[in-house]
Design a protein around this motif. Structure first.
Motif, PDB file in Angstrom:
ATOM      1  N   THR A 128     -22.461  43.724  -2.458  1.00 27.53           N
ATOM      2  CA  THR A 128     -21.200  44.203  -1.917  1.00 27.53           C
ATOM      3  C   THR A 128     -21.260  45.714  -1.745  1.00 27.53           C
ATOM      4  N   TYR A 129     -20.406  46.202  -0.876  1.00 27.72           N
ATOM      5  CA  TYR A 129     -20.370  47.640  -0.633  1.00 27.72           C
ATOM      6  C   TYR A 129     -19.983  48.406  -1.890  1.00 27.72           C
ATOM      7  N   GLU A 130     -19.083  47.819  -2.683  1.00 29.77           N
ATOM      8  CA  GLU A 130     -18.676  48.466  -3.929  1.00 29.77           C
ATOM      9  C   GLU A 130     -19.854  48.617  -4.882  1.00 29.77           C
ATOM     10  N   GLN A 180     -16.090  55.738   2.400  1.00 25.08           N
ATOM     11  CA  GLN A 180     -15.536  54.385   2.497  1.00 25.08           C
ATOM     12  C   GLN A 180     -15.574  53.946   3.955  1.00 25.08           C
ATOM     13  N   VAL A 234     -16.398  50.679   4.905  1.00 25.81           N
ATOM     14  CA  VAL A 234     -15.990  49.281   4.985  1.00 25.81           C
ATOM     15  C   VAL A 234     -15.239  48.926   3.703  1.00 25.81           C
ATOM     16  N   PRO A 235     -14.531  47.785   3.663  1.00 20.90           N
ATOM     17  CA  PRO A 235     -13.857  47.382   2.422  1.00 20.90           C
ATOM     18  C   PRO A 235     -14.843  47.195   1.273  1.00 20.90           C
ATOM     19  N   PRO A 236     -14.390  47.394   0.030  1.00 24.44           N
ATOM     20  CA  PRO A 236     -15.300  47.320  -1.117  1.00 24.44           C
ATOM     21  C   PRO A 236     -15.988  45.971  -1.278  1.00 24.44           C
ATOM     22  N   ASN A 237     -15.322  44.872  -0.884  1.00 23.45           N
ATOM     23  CA  ASN A 237     -15.902  43.534  -1.095  1.00 23.45           C
ATOM     24  C   ASN A 237     -16.751  43.051   0.074  1.00 23.45           C
ATOM     25  N   GLU A 238     -16.971  43.887   1.087  1.00 18.09           N
ATOM     26  CA  GLU A 238     -17.795  43.450   2.222  1.00 18.09           C
ATOM     27  C   GLU A 238     -19.268  43.440   1.831  1.00 18.09           C
TER      28      GLU A 238
END
Length: 328
Positions: A88-90, A187, A189-193
């Motif tokens: 994930t991106y996060e 940031q 993209v969204p953290p969960n992407e």
């Protein structure tokens, strides 16, 4: 054991059955057992194995080109090894050290941005060697504006190598959008992407560091069809070559060139030049009514007549030279 057995494994099973070491009931019981494959809903697999293989191949080409480029810039052999992971991106942002050299870039065909991240130990070591230093004891601090400006050019060259590695599947022209040192401020993209993280392990001598390229799924999704072996094997390469040629033609037309209108030329001896005084006249080899030569990048290309257009000096093109320099 994999679903498809090799011939050697089949022979071993038959031999075990014939010797009584393995019973047929055991095989049937094992086949009837329900096979459960673990699935992590927090990290779903967005890319097929086929697409990952293609992605690996693209970036291995990038790794070889990067190795050659860094070896030239650092004046030593640099080894680059590529690895790919889905996360994930996060998770990616949390893994980035603070501070770090983070470049947000995009391409003319992309809808979105990607990240090129370089560890600061590699950043300062490269910078010191490029500037003539030994490349030892890199500091642990955010880079200055001057340091960022110098390394920005280096990253631009590396992104060009990345675009060249992609060219067989999707040609794009990279451009840098922003540079950051704190990953918390990045940031895209969204953290969960889900993202594909390409890690290039850069090493020479006893030094080892990393360069990361983060590709968000939303950016790659329109290109997933091209990231397959079938697309590569279906004979679409000529179409891409023609598209690439047209893109290169358009890009080359924007390259600035030097155009000079040569009024006339003559030859003087060194003594004559030393004896020149204010008011002396140097006679050229052309008459004022003659056509003059127009050079493009130092080579004769056109002939023309000098004059004035809208209050400025100008030259009207009247003819053209052939490749051999002869007038048409």
């Amino acid at each position: 054991m994999s679903d498809v057995l090799s011939q050697e494994e089949i022979n071993q099973l038959i031999e075990a059955l014939m010797k009584g070491e393995l019973k047929e009931e055991d095989l049937l019981r094992e086949e009837e057992e329900k096979k459960v494959k673990p699935y992590d809903f927090k990290r779903p697999s967005k890319f097929s194995k086929e697409q990952l293989r293609t992605f690996q191949m693209i970036h291995e080409n990038f790794g070889r080109a990067l190795s050659t480029y860094l070896s030239g810039r650092l004046r030593t052999f640099v080894d680059v090894e590529i690895s790919i992971d889905q996360l994930t991106y996060e998770e990616f942002i949390r893994s980035v050290m603070i501070p770090s050299f983070i470049v947000i870039f995009t391409g003319d065909v992309f809808e979105g941005s990607a990240i090129f991240e370089m560890r600061l130990d590699l950043f300062y070591t490269m910078l010191d060697i490029i500037m003539g230093g030994p490349g030892e004891n890199p500091p642990n601090r955010p880079p200055t504006e001057i340091e960022t400006s110098i390394m920005r050019k280096e990253v631009t060259n590396m992104l060009t190598l990345l675009a060249q590695a992609w060219s067989d599947f999707q040609y794009f022209i990279p451009s840098i959008e922003n540079v950051e040192t704190n990953p918390q401020f990045v940031q895209i993209v969204p953290p969960n992407e889900i993202v594909l993280l390409v890690t290039a392990s850069v090493s020479w001598g006893e030094f080892t560091s990393f360069i990361n390229v983060c590709w968000p799924f939303s950016l790659l999704e329109p290109l997933l069809e091209k990231l397959s072996d079938r697309f590569w094997m279906m004979g679409r390469k000529p179409e891409r070559v023609e598209e690439r040629i047209e893109e290169l033609k358009k890009a080359s037309q924007k390259v600035p060139v030097t155009v000079q209108a040569v009024i006339g030329e003559t030859e003087l001896r060194l003594k004559e030049i030393l004896d020149l005084e204010v008011g002396d006249v140097i006679r050229l080899g052309t008459h004022y009514k003659d056509e003059i030569r127009i050079d493009v990048e130092g080579r004769p290309k056109f002939r023309g007549i000098p004059g004035v257009f809208k209050g400025k000096y100008a030259v009207k093109v009247t003819g053209e030279f052939t490749n051999g320099g002869e007038y048409e």
